[in-house]
Design an enzyme around this catalytic site. Sequence first.
Site, PDB file in Angstrom:
ATOM      1  N   VAL A 266       0.837  -1.206   0.000  1.00  9.75           N
ATOM      2  CA  VAL A 266       0.000   0.000   0.000  1.00  9.75           C
ATOM      3  C   VAL A 266       0.870   1.253   0.000  1.00  9.75           C
ATOM      4  CG1 VAL A 266      -1.792   1.282   1.244  1.00  9.75           C
ATOM      5  CG2 VAL A 266      -1.916  -1.198   1.103  1.00  9.75           C
ATOM      6  N   CYS A 267       1.980   1.223   0.740  1.00  7.68           N
ATOM      7  CA  CYS A 267       2.871   2.385   0.798  1.00  7.68           C
ATOM      8  C   CYS A 267       3.474   2.674  -0.577  1.00  7.68           C
ATOM      9  CB  CYS A 267       3.983   2.159   1.823  1.00  7.68           C
ATOM     10  SG  CYS A 267       3.388   1.924   3.509  1.00  7.68           S
ATOM     11  N   SER A 268       3.975   1.635  -1.229  1.00  5.59           N
ATOM     12  CA  SER A 268       4.572   1.841  -2.552  1.00  5.59           C
ATOM     13  C   SER A 268       3.510   2.280  -3.560  1.00  5.59           C
ATOM     14  CB  SER A 268       5.294   0.577  -3.035  1.00  5.59           C
ATOM     15  OG  SER A 268       4.417  -0.521  -3.106  1.00  5.59           O
TER      16      SER A 268
END
Length: 197
Positions: free
Chosen positions: A91-93
Amino acid sequence: MIGVQNSAQALKIFFLSLAGLFITGVTLAQTTGTAITLGGKTIHTVGKLPAVGTAAKEVTLTGIDLKDNTLADYKGKYVIMNIFPSVNTGVCSKSVRKFNEDAAGLTNTAVLCISKDLPFAQKAFCGAEGIKNVVMLSDFRTDFGNSYGVQIADGPMKGLLSRAVIVVNPEGKIVYEQQVPEIGQEPDYAAALAAIK
């Protein structure tokens, strides 16, 4: 004499309340921070996001070139702070890729992607992914997480940053903030972008 007794009574109540927090296992972060979830389990941040309408606090973060970056470096521009635990998670990437895509069409705007990842990891990610429209910044040697209330206070991700978005206008005021309630959810990109129009 009555004033001394009242003060002593107030002090006694304070210490009993504080003792009650420790006995029940409640931390100060749980009483003053923000409750969020990680996989549906409640965890907490060390504080709350700065409120809309307040001045953004000055911060110093480390760029992928290991040089200091400050909020003042972007004075006169809109600043979108995309804050997250680690660029090495899905999700962060994805949030970095999405803001990188959106940033290509923005004027007078800097998108700062902020995590505790080391600058070397951030640089490797940007090189592998072709990320060129956002600024990757690390909180690995500063107090950004505490000063902005986004450092996770407990649970397995304790010490990392929570997922949040803050938008600062060219005058240095916060015009939008979102503490994402579940670490595994993406931020509201549309709402963040709408704050700069």
